[in-house]
Design a protein around this motif. Sequence first.
Motif, mmCIF file in Angstrom:
data_model
loop_
_atom_site.group_PDB
_atom_site.id
_atom_site.type_symbol
_atom_site.label_atom_id
_atom_site.label_comp_id
_atom_site.label_asym_id
_atom_site.label_seq_id
_atom_site.Cartn_x
_atom_site.Cartn_y
_atom_site.Cartn_z
ATOM 1 N N GLY A 30 0.803 -1.207 0.000
ATOM 2 C CA GLY A 30 0.000 0.000 0.000
ATOM 3 C C GLY A 30 0.838 1.260 0.000
ATOM 4 N N ILE A 31 0.243 2.321 -0.504
ATOM 5 C CA ILE A 31 0.832 3.655 -0.486
ATOM 6 C C ILE A 31 -0.183 4.559 0.189
ATOM 7 N N LEU A 32 0.260 5.299 1.193
ATOM 8 C CA LEU A 32 -0.611 6.201 1.935
ATOM 9 C C LEU A 32 -0.150 7.634 1.705
ATOM 10 N N ASN A 56 -12.593 3.380 -8.845
ATOM 11 C CA ASN A 56 -12.908 2.518 -9.987
ATOM 12 C C ASN A 56 -11.648 1.893 -10.585
ATOM 13 N N MET A 57 -10.586 2.680 -10.731
ATOM 14 C CA MET A 57 -9.335 2.157 -11.277
ATOM 15 C C MET A 57 -8.724 1.112 -10.348
ATOM 16 N N MET A 58 -8.751 1.378 -9.051
ATOM 17 C CA MET A 58 -8.187 0.425 -8.095
ATOM 18 C C MET A 58 -8.961 -0.892 -8.135
ATOM 19 N N LYS A 60 -10.475 -2.186 -10.695
ATOM 20 C CA LYS A 60 -10.087 -2.888 -11.921
ATOM 21 C C LYS A 60 -8.733 -3.586 -11.763
ATOM 22 N N MET A 61 -7.899 -3.085 -10.872
ATOM 23 C CA MET A 61 -6.578 -3.685 -10.629
ATOM 24 C C MET A 61 -6.605 -4.623 -9.425
ATOM 25 N N ASN A 62 -7.820 -5.007 -8.995
ATOM 26 C CA ASN A 62 -7.993 -5.869 -7.820
ATOM 27 C C ASN A 62 -7.421 -5.244 -6.553
ATOM 28 N N GLY A 63 -7.432 -3.927 -6.518
ATOM 29 C CA GLY A 63 -6.942 -3.202 -5.352
ATOM 30 C C GLY A 63 -8.075 -2.526 -4.621
ATOM 31 N N ILE A 77 -5.449 5.954 0.876
ATOM 32 C CA ILE A 77 -4.597 4.774 0.904
ATOM 33 C C ILE A 77 -4.918 3.919 -0.313
ATOM 34 N N LEU A 78 -3.894 3.617 -1.095
ATOM 35 C CA LEU A 78 -4.046 2.763 -2.261
ATOM 36 C C LEU A 78 -3.435 1.417 -1.923
ATOM 37 N N VAL A 79 -4.252 0.378 -1.963
ATOM 38 C CA VAL A 79 -3.806 -0.962 -1.591
ATOM 39 C C VAL A 79 -3.844 -1.857 -2.834
#
Length: 84
Positions: A30-32, A56-58, A60-63, A77-79
């Motif tokens: 993850g990036i916070l 929506n983009m996350m 699609k990337m299984n995030g 937070i992007l996981v």
Amino acid sequence: MDNVTSNIIKYADPGEAVRIFSRKEKDRVGILFENRVRLPEEKVESNGIGIQNIKNMMKKMNGECIVEKENQEYRIILVFPYVN
């Protein structure tokens, strides 16, 4: 990342630092991004499209995209799934 940095430029308090952290767990990374929001009198109108696009983009990337706001502190937070 364009939407994240655009939101930081648009909504973050320019007098405060933007903090960026990374974290790795067994099956996720993850990036916070964390910052202080602008003062209410400097508030910029928002329709939430940028955050929805990130979510929506996350997906699609299984995030996952997690947004937290506590007082004047804002976190996104992007996981991502971690594949070794």
